[in-house]
Design an enzyme around this catalytic site. Structure first.
Site, PDB file in Angstrom:
ATOM      1  CG  PHE A  11      36.429  47.550  43.758  1.00 52.06           C
ATOM      2  CD1 PHE A  11      36.114  46.445  42.968  1.00 52.06           C
ATOM      3  CD2 PHE A  11      36.333  47.545  45.238  1.00 52.06           C
ATOM      4  CE1 PHE A  11      35.741  45.606  43.510  1.00 52.06           C
ATOM      5  CE2 PHE A  11      35.955  46.511  45.789  1.00 52.06           C
ATOM      6  CZ  PHE A  11      35.667  45.372  45.056  1.00 52.06           C
ATOM      7  CE  LYS A 102      40.561  42.058  46.566  1.00 49.26           C
ATOM      8  NZ  LYS A 102      40.049  41.302  45.324  1.00 49.26           N
ATOM      9  CE  LYS A 185      43.945  39.804  44.758  1.00 52.08           C
ATOM     10  NZ  LYS A 185      43.700  40.848  43.771  1.00 52.08           N
ATOM     11  CG  ASN A 250      47.878  43.753  41.336  1.00 55.08           C
ATOM     12  OD1 ASN A 250      48.854  44.229  41.579  1.00 55.08           O
ATOM     13  ND2 ASN A 250      46.636  43.757  41.546  1.00 55.08           N
ATOM     14  CD  GLU A 270      46.157  48.583  46.754  1.00 50.04           C
ATOM     15  OE1 GLU A 270      47.446  49.022  46.978  1.00 50.04           O
ATOM     16  OE2 GLU A 270      45.259  49.462  46.929  1.00 50.04           O
TER      17      GLU A 270
END
Length: 320
Positions: A11, A102, A185, A250, A270
């Site tokens: 990222f 996040k 999320k 995830n 995460e």
């Protein structure tokens, strides 16, 4: 505005590539050998294969090379941010620090901007979040994200400086809502992955996404966020993306859990750490977060997939 990106993972590299459309960017890598290789080959083959790093991106392993950069994007795992800023706070005291992580810090229960405030109180904290995959950003595919900053003037300046022809930033002052949407999320994405991996079907995934979104809103209200923020890119938009794509780390982690398979331990997930933090929050404040609690139990191997499904399906019937 001079820009630096901390973290040369997928990222961070993608952000450096995208932002180079606006001018020179410095990209910091923790590993000196990796930084040298990326600088020479103009590739990050280990994390972002097939993407050429533009010539106006300088890859370095020396943090002092970033001293003249007034805007710094922190693209590192959430659980590493506190320690990193604690060690290097003198280099970032008065900069604009934009978290690109996040999650929720397990030790403190804080989000990314809370960590920034505690470690660098004179810095301007912000968060960049929303539905995005590194490969899409690096390839120049159209992407819309949320940039949340409590300082309106600083937020407007960052929005102008970091938007590109293919990277559209929507501004928000609700930092708490934006960071909670991005963090929570991931937990629901793990649950969605479990559902698909266990062969429970798309209808079950839709139910998990919907009820999971309800849990996200519940936590957001508890923490003083605006519900409408969760309805936007940083909440619902990111939830839809990560619950429905194999590009989501995830989701893939949850998919492996559902199938009873091992997952690559070198990859940062995460949502696994965030699930534990949210489970602690639910217990402390006595709020009902059954999906997040089950994900935390699955991650810690305290419950089987079959038992988790049975527990969720046998909950008391109630109004929606």
């Amino acid at each position: 505005m001079t820009v630096a990106v901390i973290g040369a993972g997928a990222f961070g590299t993608a952000l450096a590539v995208a932002l180079s459309a606006n001018g020179p960017v410095a990209l910091w890598a923790r590993d000196a050998q990796a930084a040298d290789r990326m600088q020479r080959t103009r590739e990050n083959s280990a994390r972002l294969e097939g993407i050429t790093i533009p010539q106006n991106v300088t890859v370095t392993a020396d943090l002092h090379d970033l001293e003249g950069r007034e805007t710094v994007l922190l693209a590192m795992p959430m659980q590493q941010m506190s320690g990193f800023l604690e060690i290097h706070r003198d280099l970032f005291l008065t900069k604009r620090l934009i978290a690109c992580s996040k999650g929720i810090d397990i030790a403190s229960g804080q989000g990314p901007t809370g960590i920034i405030r505690s470690k660098c109180p004179k810095a301007v904290p912000a968060i960049l979040t929303g539905p995005s995959f590194a490969a899409d950003i690096a390839r120049g595919l159209p992407t819309a994200l949320t940039l949340a900053c409590e300082d309106v003037n600083a937020g407007e300046g960052l929005q102008r400086a970091l938007s590109t022809p293919v990277l559209r930033l929507y501004r928000s002052e609700d930092v708490i809502g934006a960071e909670l949407g991005g963090a929570l999320k991931n937990v629901i994405a793990i649950a969605a992955g479990v559902v698909i991996g266990a062969g429970l079907g798309d209808s079950a995934r839709a139910a998990i996404m919907t009820r999971g979104f309800s849990e996200m809103r519940r936590v957001a209200l508890l923490r003083g966020a605006r519900v409408e923020t969760l309805n936007g890119l940083s909440g619902l938009g990111d939830l839809v993306l990560t619950c429905t794509s194999q590009q989501s780390r995830n989701f893939r982690f949850g998919h492996a859990l559902g199938r009873g398979e091992d997952f690559d331990p070198s990859l940062t997930v995460e949502g696994a750490a965030t699930a534990k933090a949210v489970s602690n929050l639910a217990e402390t404040h006595q709020i009902d977060l059954p999906i997040a609690t089950m994900v935390a139990a699955l991650v810690d191997q305290k419950i089987t997939v079959e038992a988790a499904v049975s527990a969720l399906m046998s909950r008391p019937l109630k109004e929606e």
